[in-house]
Design an enzyme around this catalytic site. Structure first.
Site, PDB file in Angstrom:
ATOM      1  N   CYS A   1       0.852  -1.198   0.000  1.00  0.00           N
ATOM      2  CA  CYS A   1       0.000   0.000   0.000  1.00  0.00           C
ATOM      3  C   CYS A   1       0.885   1.245   0.000  1.00  0.00           C
ATOM      4  O   CYS A   1       1.735   1.396   0.884  1.00  0.00           O
ATOM      5  CB  CYS A   1      -0.916   0.007   1.223  1.00  0.00           C
ATOM      6  SG  CYS A   1      -1.913   1.506   1.276  1.00  0.00           S
TER       7      CYS A   1
ATOM      8  N   CYS B   1      -3.121  12.216 -40.771  1.00  0.00           N
ATOM      9  CA  CYS B   1      -1.952  11.391 -41.112  1.00  0.00           C
ATOM     10  C   CYS B   1      -0.843  12.290 -41.677  1.00  0.00           C
ATOM     11  O   CYS B   1       0.340  12.143 -41.341  1.00  0.00           O
ATOM     12  CB  CYS B   1      -2.331  10.292 -42.107  1.00  0.00           C
ATOM     13  SG  CYS B   1      -3.127  10.917 -43.602  1.00  0.00           S
TER      14      CYS B   1
END
Ligand SMILES: Cc1cc2nc3c(=O)[nH]c(=O)nc-3n(C[C@H](O)[C@H](O)[C@H](O)COP(=O)(O)O)c2cc1C
Ligand code: SF4
Ligand code: SF4
Length: 411
Positions: free
Chosen positions: A137, A350
């Site tokens: 933890c 693109c």
């Protein structure tokens, strides 16, 4: 449709399926675990318990939103159980009494050897099937627990040993990802007697700085803390650790429970293919509820039927051999992009990405708004296909580099 057999044997314990709740608020008490089992979960890892009783902050959660998608990642500032040990042990007992065929993993966290041993003993007495040691933890208020322990191979080994001393149950060591090399503490835990590894716990993080209040979220009276990040954003990091553990010679045949960003059956199967024989989930359950397991069960069943797998075990680790060091990858060819103009929407993304972030290998035709490949500049990186919103850039011609032998390749 006949459901595939999803049963597994994990650390010597029979489980009806590989889907477990991971230790967290989703497995906080009897009612929650009962509902999860009724919905189909094969096992639960009960919320971490210990002699330490957490005093929590409020609020304690914050999710990361990006481009309209919520829960890309989830940050929590919660420690271990807020209820006392006695209450938690009663809950565990009641779960096992009412669900004897489901698997209950007791997650424990001590502050010294004596506490680890005592906790192991009492959870075995309460009926747990497996013990998970929480070595991970990242937001404990005491530094004798949690991630500070998980980063030390000596402490991991010592506390694994202390846990084994208190109980005959199989023991899982839950690892922290807040470390460069997880193999070291994992090996130490096995040397200490642990029987399996659970990975990963949450990743130390800061999210969402409030630019007016000058603090990260969640804000606790003007302040915040570095604390654990979970959910889909951490899945790639979790997969990396699972694969490294699965490839480690010293950990051969050590069962792995995979955790981190699992939301769907495909996510779960990715962990299985990389070597996990069991998987655990929290954040997706916090977001969507226990019923996500229904899709996990039916999806995995369909996949196994379709591919002819009879057991989950057959699939464990199948993809591990295909993850290799970069020096072992083939570098003999270029795959050029191929544009499917029927699907192209003329957005130009693109072209922009190839020009500004690639190799200036796309020419933009302004009249009909179409990209045109200038093959002599193209290196086959496929940035263009990654940015295309219409999914219309595919793999095209494969060109072998000079002096490289032509052959069939897997694309
Ligand atoms: C709110 C919250 C509380 C958690 N509490 C615990 C805990 O008590 N013990 C533990 O081992 N892990 C705890 N975890 C970590 C989860 O069990 C799990 O390892 C991690 O969240 C990654 O999985 P996920 O992406 O499916 O959430 C907690 C996670 C969250 C989000
Ligand atoms: S593959 Fe790379 S270099 Fe070739 S066109 Fe696409 S982005 Fe440009
Ligand atoms: S990114 Fe895709 S849709 Fe947009 S112009 Fe290029 S090929 Fe066409």
């Amino acid at each position: 449709m006949k459901k595939a057999d999803l049963s597994i044997e994990f650390c010597g314990v029979n489980c009806e399926n590989p889907f477990f709740l991971s230790s967290s608020p989703v497995s906080n008490n009897y009612e929650m675990c009962a509902k999860a089992f009724d919905n189909g979960w094969g096992g639960v890892v009960f919320k971490t318990i210990g002699f330490f009783i957490a005093n929590e902050v409020s609020p304690r959660f914050c999710n990361l939103n990006k481009e309209g998608i919520s829960f890309i990642g989830f940050k929590n500032m919660e420690q271990i159980a807020e209820h006392g040990l006695e209450y938690n042990l009663e809950q565990i007992k009641k779960i096992k009494e009412n669900y004897p065929d489901k698997v209950l993993v007791a997650s424990i966290m001590g502050q010294n050897e004596e506490e680890w041993t005592k906790l192991a003993k009492v959870v075995e007495q309460a009926g747990a099937d497996i013990i998970e040691c929480n070595f991970s933890c990242p937001q404990m208020t005491s530094h004798s627990m949690g991630v500070d322990v998980g980063q030390s191979k000596n402490l991991v080994k010592m506390y694994s040993k202390a846990t084994k001393k208190g109980s005959k149950l199989p023991v899982l060591a839950k690892m922290t990802p807040n470390i460069g090399n997880m193999k070291t503490p994992a090996i130490a835990s096995i040397e200490g007697g642990a029987n399996g590894i659970a990975a990963i716990n949450t990743i130390k993080s800061i999210i969402n700085i409030d630019l007016n209040k000058l603090s990260a979220l969640p804000i606790i009276n003007g302040k915040s803390s570095i604390s654990g990040y979970s959910g889909k954003a951490i899945k790639p990091i979790a997969l990396r650790f699972i694969c490294e553990l699965a490839k480690c010679n010293e950990l051969k045949n050590v069962p792995i429970s995979g955790i981190g960003g699992i939301e769907t059956w495909e996510d779960a199967l990715e962990f299985i293919m990389l070597g996990a024989s069991n998987v655990q989930v929290t954040t997706a359950v916090m977001q969507y509820g226990y019923r996500i397991v229904e899709d996990m069960i039916s999806g995995l069943s369909f996949y196994m039927e379709e591919k002819g797998f009879k057991t989950v075990k057959e699939m464990v680790g199948l993809a591990v051999k295909n993850i290799v060091p970069p020096e072992n990858l083939e570098r003999d060819y270029i795959i050029y992009p191929e544009f499917n103009f029927h699907r192209c929407v003329g957005c130009g993304r693109c072209y922009i990405s190839c020009y500004d972030g690639g190799h200036q290998a796309i020419k933009w035709n302004k009249e009909d708004r179409t990209p045109q490949l200038e093959i002599e500049n193209c290196v086959g990186c496929h940035l263009c296909s990654n940015v295309c919103p219409a999914n219309c850039i595919e793999f095209g011609e494969v060109k072998f580099k000079d002096n490289c032998r032509k052959r069939d390749i897997v694309i």
